[in-house]
Scaffold this motif. Structure first.
Motif, PDB file in Angstrom:
ATOM      1  N   ILE A 171       0.907  -1.262  -0.109  1.00  0.00           N
ATOM      2  CA  ILE A 171       0.038   0.151   0.054  1.00  0.00           C
ATOM      3  C   ILE A 171       0.851   1.260   0.009  1.00  0.00           C
ATOM      4  O   ILE A 171       1.818   1.367   0.692  1.00  0.00           O
ATOM      5  N   SER A 172       0.655   2.062  -0.797  1.00  0.00           N
ATOM      6  CA  SER A 172       1.345   3.390  -1.147  1.00  0.00           C
ATOM      7  C   SER A 172       1.187   4.347  -0.175  1.00  0.00           C
ATOM      8  O   SER A 172       0.055   4.163   0.684  1.00  0.00           O
ATOM      9  N   LEU A 173       2.096   5.360   0.221  1.00  0.00           N
ATOM     10  CA  LEU A 173       1.575   6.542   0.918  1.00  0.00           C
ATOM     11  C   LEU A 173       0.343   7.371   0.675  1.00  0.00           C
ATOM     12  O   LEU A 173      -0.173   7.762   1.570  1.00  0.00           O
ATOM     13  N   ALA A 174       0.119   7.374  -0.751  1.00  0.00           N
ATOM     14  CA  ALA A 174      -1.211   7.924  -0.998  1.00  0.00           C
ATOM     15  C   ALA A 174      -2.197   7.014  -0.622  1.00  0.00           C
ATOM     16  O   ALA A 174      -3.278   7.817   0.006  1.00  0.00           O
ATOM     17  N   SER A 175      -2.152   5.870  -0.772  1.00  0.00           N
ATOM     18  CA  SER A 175      -3.262   5.165  -0.520  1.00  0.00           C
ATOM     19  C   SER A 175      -3.483   5.245   1.340  1.00  0.00           C
ATOM     20  O   SER A 175      -4.478   5.172   1.740  1.00  0.00           O
ATOM     21  N   GLN A 176      -2.402   5.291   1.852  1.00  0.00           N
ATOM     22  CA  GLN A 176      -2.418   5.345   3.339  1.00  0.00           C
ATOM     23  C   GLN A 176      -2.882   6.693   3.782  1.00  0.00           C
ATOM     24  O   GLN A 176      -3.811   6.821   4.607  1.00  0.00           O
ATOM     25  N   HIS A 177      -2.512   7.757   2.865  1.00  0.00           N
ATOM     26  CA  HIS A 177      -3.206   9.170   3.143  1.00  0.00           C
ATOM     27  C   HIS A 177      -5.020   8.907   3.423  1.00  0.00           C
ATOM     28  O   HIS A 177      -5.816   9.660   3.822  1.00  0.00           O
ATOM     29  N   ILE A 178      -5.229   8.366   2.253  1.00  0.00           N
ATOM     30  CA  ILE A 178      -6.673   8.052   1.721  1.00  0.00           C
ATOM     31  C   ILE A 178      -7.431   7.586   2.900  1.00  0.00           C
ATOM     32  O   ILE A 178      -8.432   7.881   3.448  1.00  0.00           O
ATOM     33  N   PHE A 179      -6.744   6.343   3.611  1.00  0.00           N
ATOM     34  CA  PHE A 179      -7.323   5.544   4.671  1.00  0.00           C
ATOM     35  C   PHE A 179      -7.191   6.739   5.834  1.00  0.00           C
ATOM     36  O   PHE A 179      -8.148   6.530   6.765  1.00  0.00           O
ATOM     37  N   GLU A 180      -6.013   7.434   6.118  1.00  0.00           N
ATOM     38  CA  GLU A 180      -6.101   8.267   7.053  1.00  0.00           C
ATOM     39  C   GLU A 180      -7.315   9.319   7.119  1.00  0.00           C
ATOM     40  O   GLU A 180      -7.844   9.676   8.085  1.00  0.00           O
ATOM     41  N   ASN A 181      -7.508   9.996   6.125  1.00  0.00           N
ATOM     42  CA  ASN A 181      -8.500  10.907   5.896  1.00  0.00           C
ATOM     43  C   ASN A 181      -9.895  10.484   6.056  1.00  0.00           C
ATOM     44  O   ASN A 181     -11.035  11.184   6.500  1.00  0.00           O
ATOM     45  N   LEU A 182     -10.058   8.923   5.940  1.00  0.00           N
ATOM     46  CA  LEU A 182     -11.342   8.305   6.170  1.00  0.00           C
ATOM     47  C   LEU A 182     -11.503   7.996   7.480  1.00  0.00           C
ATOM     48  O   LEU A 182     -12.416   7.042   7.941  1.00  0.00           O
ATOM     49  N   GLU A 207     -15.818  -1.815   9.365  1.00  0.00           N
ATOM     50  CA  GLU A 207     -16.174  -1.423  10.701  1.00  0.00           C
ATOM     51  C   GLU A 207     -16.806   0.167  10.757  1.00  0.00           C
ATOM     52  O   GLU A 207     -17.472   0.534  11.437  1.00  0.00           O
ATOM     53  N   MET A 208     -15.848   0.894   9.996  1.00  0.00           N
ATOM     54  CA  MET A 208     -16.298   2.317   9.946  1.00  0.00           C
ATOM     55  C   MET A 208     -17.706   2.610   9.277  1.00  0.00           C
ATOM     56  O   MET A 208     -18.407   3.125   9.409  1.00  0.00           O
ATOM     57  N   ILE A 209     -17.877   1.559   7.880  1.00  0.00           N
ATOM     58  CA  ILE A 209     -19.042   1.683   7.294  1.00  0.00           C
ATOM     59  C   ILE A 209     -20.259   1.438   8.078  1.00  0.00           C
ATOM     60  O   ILE A 209     -21.375   2.048   7.889  1.00  0.00           O
ATOM     61  N   MET A 210     -20.163   0.482   9.070  1.00  0.00           N
ATOM     62  CA  MET A 210     -21.321   0.112   9.896  1.00  0.00           C
ATOM     63  C   MET A 210     -21.619   1.257  10.907  1.00  0.00           C
ATOM     64  O   MET A 210     -22.821   1.313  11.123  1.00  0.00           O
ATOM     65  N   THR A 211     -20.757   2.339  10.905  1.00  0.00           N
ATOM     66  CA  THR A 211     -21.354   3.291  12.021  1.00  0.00           C
ATOM     67  C   THR A 211     -21.777   4.511  10.984  1.00  0.00           C
ATOM     68  O   THR A 211     -22.292   5.509  11.316  1.00  0.00           O
ATOM     69  N   GLN A 212     -21.972   4.277   9.727  1.00  0.00           N
ATOM     70  CA  GLN A 212     -22.245   5.300   8.540  1.00  0.00           C
ATOM     71  C   GLN A 212     -23.666   5.276   8.296  1.00  0.00           C
ATOM     72  O   GLN A 212     -24.091   4.022   7.860  1.00  0.00           O
ATOM     73  N   LYS A 213     -24.624   6.090   8.831  1.00  0.00           N
ATOM     74  CA  LYS A 213     -26.044   6.136   8.612  1.00  0.00           C
ATOM     75  C   LYS A 213     -26.599   6.115   7.308  1.00  0.00           C
ATOM     76  O   LYS A 213     -27.565   5.468   6.627  1.00  0.00           O
ATOM     77  N   ASN A 214     -25.808   6.602   6.287  1.00  0.00           N
ATOM     78  CA  ASN A 214     -26.138   6.622   4.816  1.00  0.00           C
ATOM     79  C   ASN A 214     -25.481   5.491   4.172  1.00  0.00           C
ATOM     80  O   ASN A 214     -25.611   5.891   2.768  1.00  0.00           O
ATOM     81  N   ILE A 215     -25.274   4.590   4.498  1.00  0.00           N
ATOM     82  CA  ILE A 215     -24.580   3.461   3.665  1.00  0.00           C
ATOM     83  C   ILE A 215     -25.514   2.228   3.958  1.00  0.00           C
ATOM     84  O   ILE A 215     -25.769   1.772   5.148  1.00  0.00           O
ATOM     85  N   PHE A 216     -26.149   1.506   2.997  1.00  0.00           N
ATOM     86  CA  PHE A 216     -26.935   0.506   3.277  1.00  0.00           C
ATOM     87  C   PHE A 216     -26.309  -0.912   2.551  1.00  0.00           C
ATOM     88  O   PHE A 216     -26.252  -0.794   1.405  1.00  0.00           O
TER      89      PHE A 216
END
Ligand SMILES: Cc1cc2nc3c(=O)[nH]c(=O)nc-3n(C[C@H](O)[C@H](O)[C@H](O)COP(=O)(O)OP(=O)(O)OC[C@H]3O[C@@H](n4cnc5c(N)ncnc54)[C@H](O)[C@@H]3O)c2cc1C
Length: 409
Positions: A55-66, A120-129
Motif C-alpha cells: 500500500i502506497s503512501l497516497a493510499s495510506q493518506h486516503i485511509f487516514e482521511n477516512l 467497521e467504519m461503514i457500519m457506523t455510517q447512517k447513509n450506507i446500506f
C-alpha cells in the motif's frame, strides 16, 4: 420490494468499500453497496491472509482521511523500509526510504485487514446500506434512473458505480469493451517462513521465467510471496508437495533469506492486463479492477483503484457544491479524463517492464543491465521512481493529501 438511493455501488472489495465510505463521509448522498459475498468486519488474527498488497503512501493518506488507518495499523501492517530489485545477470537496484527522508516506502497489508477496518467504519455510517450475499440479476439504465434488480429486491438510483473486479459483470452488461493482453503469467501466492529475517526489505528477483517477489510481513521471518510464471511452470509448482515447493523456492535464489522452511496453501491467479475503453457512461462509472487490471510486479493494482475512488469522489463533490448534475456524462468524463491517462501510463510502463525483463535477447539484456546500473548509480532517478510509486506526484485527488501537512512517515 423497491428501494431508492442516490448511488448504488456493485462490488464490496477494497475499492468499492473505500468509494462507499468516502462518498458517505464527504456528501449527504444515500449509498447502497451490493456484494455477492457476505461482508463482515470480522477479522481473525491467528493466520495471515494469503492476499496482501503493498500500500502506497497516497493510499495510506486516503485511509487516514477516512479515519480507518488507525484501525488498520492496530490490526496488523508491516512497514517496509527498503526494496531490492535484481535479475539473474545484473546487479541489484536498492531503494531506501532514508534517501528521501521517509520512515518507510509503504506498508504490506493483508486485504482482510483493510476490508475489515473499512467495514467497521461503514457500519457506523447512517447513509450506507449493505446488501450482501446477494446476486444482481439485471440492470436497467433509463433516462431518469438506474434500476438494479436482485432476486428479491429492486434498488433504484441516480448513479451506478461498478467496483466488481477484473471480470466485471456490470462492465459487460453495460456494453463497455476492454483492451486486454494476456501477460502469459500465472501468479502463485502464499506465505512462507524464512531461515533469516527479511529486515523489512521487499525483494523482487526477475527470473528467466518471470518475477518472484518476497513481501515482508510483520513477523520478521514470514513473507508473502508472489511468483509469476508461465502456466506450465505454475502447474508444476502448484502440484509439488509443500517440502518440494520450499526447495524450489529456496533454489530460485533469494539467498539473503536463507532456506524456505515452510509454506501455507498456494493459490494461483492468471494474470491479464485489461483496460476499459471508457470508464463512464451517463449514470455509470467504473472504478478499480472493473476499469483496469495490471501485473502485480509493480504492486500498483489496488493503489490505482484507490486513486480512482478518491478522484471520483472529488468530481462528485465538486459537482454537488456547484449545483451541477453529478450523474451527467459531462461531469463523469472529468473523472475519466483524470484517471484513464494516469492508469494507461502505469499499464504501459508495467507491460514494458515485463517485456524487458522476460527477454533473453542479447541486445535487450545488455540495454537492461546498462539501464539498471545507470538507475542504481543515480539518486535522482531512484528518488523519482520511489516518489512516483509512493503516489507523491502532482495533481492528486484531495483525499490523498496529508491533513497533518507533513508526510506523516
Ligand atoms: C497476485 C496478486 C498480487 C497483487 N499485489 C498487489 C500489490 O502488492 N499492491 C497493489 O496495489 N495491488 C496488488 N494486486 C492487485 C489488487 O489485488 C487488485 O487491484 C484489487 O484487489 C482490486 O480491488 P477491487 O475492489 O477493484 O476488486 P476486487 O478485490 O476484485 O473486489 C470485487 C468485489 O466485487 C464483488 N463482486 C464481483 N462480481 C459481483 C457481482 N456480479 N455482483 C456483486 N458483487 C460482485 C466480489 O465479491 C468482490 O468483493 C495484486 C493482485 C494479484 C492477483
Amino acid at each position: 420490494m423497491s428501494h431508492t438511493f442516490d448511488i448504488v455501488i456493485i462490488g464490496g472489495g477494497v475499492v468499492g468499500l473505500t468509494t462507499a465510505l468516502a462518498l458517505a463521509q464527504k456528501t449527504s448522498l444515500t449509498i447502497a453497496l451490493i456484494d455477492t459475498k457476505k461482508l463482515s468486519p470480522e477479522w481473525k488474527k491467528e493466520n495471515y491472509d494469503f492476499r496482501v498488497s503493498a500500500i502506497s503512501l497516497a493510499s495510506q493518506h486516503i485511509f487516514e482521511n477516512l479515519g480507518v488507518w488507525d484501525a488498520i495499523k492496530f490490526k496488523r501492517v508491516s512497514a517496509y523500509e527498503k526494496m531490492q530489485v535484481w535479475d539473474e545477470s545484473s546487479g541489484t537496484i536498492e531503494f531506501d526510504c532514508e534517501k528521501i527522508g521517509a520512515k518507510s516506502l509503504g506498508h504490506i497489508i493483508e486485504e482482510a485487514v483493510i476490508r475489515s477496518s473499512l467495514l467497521e467504519m461503514i457500519m457506523t455510517q447512517k447513509n450506507i446500506f449493505l446488501y450482501d450475499d446477494i446476486n444482481v440479476v439485471s440492470i436497467e439504465k433509463n433516462i431518469e434512473s438506474v434500476v438494479v434488480k436482485t432476486q428479491e429486491k429492486e434498488l433504484e438510483c441516480k448513479l451506478l458505480i461498478a467496483a466488481d473486479g477484473g471480470n466485471s459483470w456490470v462492465r459487460e452488461q453495460m456494453g463497455i469493451s476492454i483492451n486486454q493482453m494476456d501477460y502469459q503469467h500465472t501468479a502463485i501466492v502464499c506465505n512462507v517462513q524464512t531461515e533469516f529475517s527479511h529486515e523489512y526489505t521487499a525483494k523482487q528477483k526477475f527470473l528467466n521465467s518471470g518475477p518472484l517477489a518476497f513481501l515482508p510481513l510483520s513477523d520478521t521471518h514470514t513473507c508473502s510471496i508472489v511468483w509469476s510464471v508461465p502456466q506450465s511452470e505454475a502447474d508444476l509448482l502448484l502440484t509439488q508437495s509443500d517440502e518440494d515447493f520450499c526447495v524450489s523456492l529456496t533454489n530460485a535464489g533469494i539467498h539473503s533469506l536463507g532456506k524456505i522452511l515452510s509454506t501455507t496453501q498456494r493459490y494461483s491467479f492468471p494474470l491479464r492486463m485489461r483496460h476499459a475503453e471508457s470508464y463512464v457512461q451517463t449514470r455509470l462509472a467504473l472504478v478499480g479492477d472493473a476499469a483496469h487490471t495490471i501485473h502485480p510486479l509493480a504492486g500498483q493494482g489496488v493503489n490505482m483503484g484507490l486513486l480512482d475512488a478518491a478522484c471520483l469522489v472529488d468530481v462528485i463533490t465538486t459537482a454537488l457544491n456547484k449545483h451541477r448534475d453529478y450523474t451527467s456524462l459531462a461531469t463523469l468524463r472529468r473523472y475519466e479524463r483524470f484517471r484513464k491517462s494516469d492508469n494507461a501510463l502505469m499499464l504501459n510502463a508495467v507491460a514494458g517492464f515485463k517485456k524487458i525483463f522476460s527477454s533473453q535477447a542479447k541486445p535487450l539484456t545488455t540495454c537492461r543491465n546498462l539501464g539498471l546500473a545507470l538507475i542504481n548509480k543515480s539518486d535522482f532517478l531512484k528518488n523519482k521512481f520511489m516518489r512516483h510509486a509512493m503516489g507523491l506526484r502532482d495533481e492528486m485527488p484531495t483525499l490523498t493529501l496529508c491533513q497533518k501537512n507533513n508526510w506523516n512517515f
